[in-house]
Scaffold this active site. Sequence first.
Site, mmCIF file in Angstrom:
data_model
loop_
_atom_site.group_PDB
_atom_site.id
_atom_site.type_symbol
_atom_site.label_atom_id
_atom_site.label_comp_id
_atom_site.label_asym_id
_atom_site.label_seq_id
_atom_site.Cartn_x
_atom_site.Cartn_y
_atom_site.Cartn_z
ATOM 1 N N ASP A 17 15.102 26.215 -4.725
ATOM 2 C CA ASP A 17 16.190 26.129 -3.764
ATOM 3 C C ASP A 17 16.122 27.414 -2.955
ATOM 4 O O ASP A 17 16.252 28.510 -3.506
ATOM 5 C CB ASP A 17 17.513 26.044 -4.549
ATOM 6 C CG ASP A 17 18.722 26.019 -3.638
ATOM 7 O OD1 ASP A 17 18.669 26.635 -2.554
ATOM 8 O OD2 ASP A 17 19.732 25.408 -4.008
ATOM 9 N N ASP B 4 17.868 21.952 1.028
ATOM 10 C CA ASP B 4 17.272 23.292 0.913
ATOM 11 C C ASP B 4 16.317 23.410 -0.268
ATOM 12 O O ASP B 4 16.048 24.505 -0.744
ATOM 13 C CB ASP B 4 18.374 24.357 0.813
ATOM 14 C CG ASP B 4 19.339 24.088 -0.327
ATOM 15 O OD1 ASP B 4 19.206 23.040 -0.989
ATOM 16 O OD2 ASP B 4 20.224 24.933 -0.563
ATOM 17 N N LYS C 201 27.121 24.598 -12.283
ATOM 18 C CA LYS C 201 27.293 26.057 -12.280
ATOM 19 C C LYS C 201 28.151 26.578 -13.452
ATOM 20 O O LYS C 201 29.259 27.079 -13.246
ATOM 21 C CB LYS C 201 27.872 26.505 -10.933
ATOM 22 C CG LYS C 201 27.031 25.984 -9.774
ATOM 23 C CD LYS C 201 27.184 26.740 -8.499
ATOM 24 C CE LYS C 201 26.213 26.247 -7.455
ATOM 25 N NZ LYS C 201 26.567 25.046 -6.713
HETATM 26 N N1 GDD Z 1 26.916 16.099 4.347
HETATM 27 C C1 GDD Z 1 27.269 17.051 3.496
HETATM 28 N N2 GDD Z 1 28.596 17.214 3.196
HETATM 29 N N3 GDD Z 1 26.328 17.834 2.955
HETATM 30 C C2 GDD Z 1 26.723 18.805 2.098
HETATM 31 C C3 GDD Z 1 28.069 19.026 1.762
HETATM 32 C C4 GDD Z 1 29.047 18.174 2.341
HETATM 33 O O1 GDD Z 1 30.236 18.285 2.102
HETATM 34 N N4 GDD Z 1 28.125 20.070 0.885
HETATM 35 C C5 GDD Z 1 26.857 20.474 0.703
HETATM 36 N N5 GDD Z 1 26.013 19.715 1.432
HETATM 37 C C6 GDD Z 1 24.556 19.814 1.484
HETATM 38 C C7 GDD Z 1 24.089 21.178 1.947
HETATM 39 O O2 GDD Z 1 23.859 21.167 3.343
HETATM 40 C C8 GDD Z 1 22.805 21.339 1.170
HETATM 41 O O3 GDD Z 1 21.700 20.791 1.849
HETATM 42 C C9 GDD Z 1 22.994 20.507 -0.075
HETATM 43 O O4 GDD Z 1 24.097 19.660 0.169
HETATM 44 C C10 GDD Z 1 23.235 21.347 -1.319
HETATM 45 O O5 GDD Z 1 24.255 22.264 -1.087
HETATM 46 P P1 GDD Z 1 24.149 23.740 -1.620
HETATM 47 O O6 GDD Z 1 25.364 24.450 -1.201
HETATM 48 O O7 GDD Z 1 22.840 24.311 -1.273
HETATM 49 O O8 GDD Z 1 24.239 23.508 -3.197
HETATM 50 P P2 GDD Z 1 23.792 24.526 -4.326
HETATM 51 O O9 GDD Z 1 22.467 25.083 -4.059
HETATM 52 O O10 GDD Z 1 24.892 25.493 -4.566
HETATM 53 O O11 GDD Z 1 23.720 23.597 -5.617
HETATM 54 C C11 GDD Z 1 23.120 22.350 -5.607
HETATM 55 O O12 GDD Z 1 21.711 22.459 -5.658
HETATM 56 C C12 GDD Z 1 21.147 22.953 -6.893
HETATM 57 C C13 GDD Z 1 19.633 22.858 -6.804
HETATM 58 O O13 GDD Z 1 19.121 23.597 -5.821
HETATM 59 C C14 GDD Z 1 23.766 21.699 -6.820
HETATM 60 O O14 GDD Z 1 23.838 20.381 -6.618
HETATM 61 C C15 GDD Z 1 23.117 22.039 -8.161
HETATM 62 O O15 GDD Z 1 23.480 21.089 -9.163
HETATM 63 C C16 GDD Z 1 21.615 22.113 -8.093
HETATM 64 O O16 GDD Z 1 21.132 22.675 -9.316
HETATM 65 MG MG MG Z 2 21.232 25.072 -2.403
#
Ligand code: GDD
Ligand code: MG
Length: 360
Positions: free
Chosen positions: A218, A110, A162
């Site tokens: 994001d 994303d 986070k």
């Molecule tokens: N295959 C798989 N399995 N994909 C996963 C899983 C899982 O268990 N969990 C999450 N994902 C994928 C989601 O589909 C998404 O594309 C991506 O990993 C990130 O998940 P998010 O849920 O969007 O994470 P976030 O936005 O809260 O946080 C992450 O992104 C931030 C930057 O945008 C974190 O990694 C932060 O450290 C980072 O700053």
């Molecule tokens: Mg995200």
Amino acid sequence: MKAIILAGGYGTRLRPLTLTKPKPLVEFCNKPMVLYQIEALAQFGVTHVILAVSYLSDMLHREMEVEAKRLNIKMSISREKKPLGTASALALARQYLEVGDDPFFVLLSDVICEFPFDEMIKFHKEKNCEATIAVTKAEEPSKCGVVIYEKDTGIIGRFVEKPFEYVSNDVNAGFYIFSTSVLDRLQLQPTSIEKEMFPAMAVDRQLYAFELKGFCMDVGQPKDYLTGTSQYLDYIRRSNPDRLTRENGTDGNVLVDSTAKIGERCRIGPNVVIGPRVIIQDDVCLKNCTILGDSLIKSHSCIADCIIGWGCNIGQRVRVESTSVLGLDVSVQDELFIKGGVIYPHKTISESIYEPKTLI
Ligand code: GDD
Ligand code: MG
């Protein structure tokens, strides 16, 4: 080179859109989010992309297989029965990642960015480290993984996912380069790259920060999706202004799919995206919003700061505002007011919503 895209999460913060489509396929500026990444990887010269999928994986597989063929890259699907964490997704795809001993890219699905893969891989090779992560500045670091790093060397001394208390505003942008030695850190139980692996790698001084210069966002939450849209439309304005509409009645940056139809005397913009086969009737006002494919907006309605899902039917003289998000096939009857409504798929709304609420 290879890349793995983590695309298996439930996308809960982007509901109701993600109730019927996995987040990586939700269109951002008229293109599925994950396609920005796949195209950038292919353009850089990546020849094998592994999609780590779980939730609504068949849909993702089907649509991206077609794109992989078009881009002439190999695509493998690594499927978890249910999402078990980002590091577990990596562990499951190990068979693909360890081939050839080359470093590989890891991307979160994303994140929309200019993706400076070329400079990043040079940086990674120069540092000869286990992992390089792209780092950017954030206004709300508590929503991200936060890093503290040495500005001259790039060495990350601390990674906190986070944080509850302020640590810094330098954050993990959501794409990485890993040397294959990272695979030795993977465990069999459910684990997360960001919560467990990165903090440990920082302690071992094996994690480096590559500073991003351009925009990076994001777009996995409605507010960020809308802010991201205005930033991305600005980027299109600078890089490829012909893609934006210059029709009468538009104001500022407006992106309209060529199959959409717009009536007379509408006021459209700034920061508006109109998807394929959308019909906008006469005298409609649209501002800071995305109308996804196949929706109908009837005359004299006004939509601001919202995402309207696919196939919605918005009646006449309706006003929708304040980060409302409508799921697939929602109907709103004439002359209603919707403020901050999060409306689940297939609902018909026959009463106004005056305070933000979720209708299931
Ligand atoms: N295959 C798989 N399995 N994909 C996963 C899983 C899982 O268990 N969990 C999450 N994902 C994928 C989601 O589909 C998404 O594309 C991506 O990993 C990130 O998940 P998010 O849920 O969007 O994470 P976030 O936005 O809260 O946080 C992450 O992104 C931030 C930057 O945008 C974190 O990694 C932060 O450290 C980072 O700053
Ligand atoms: Mg995200």
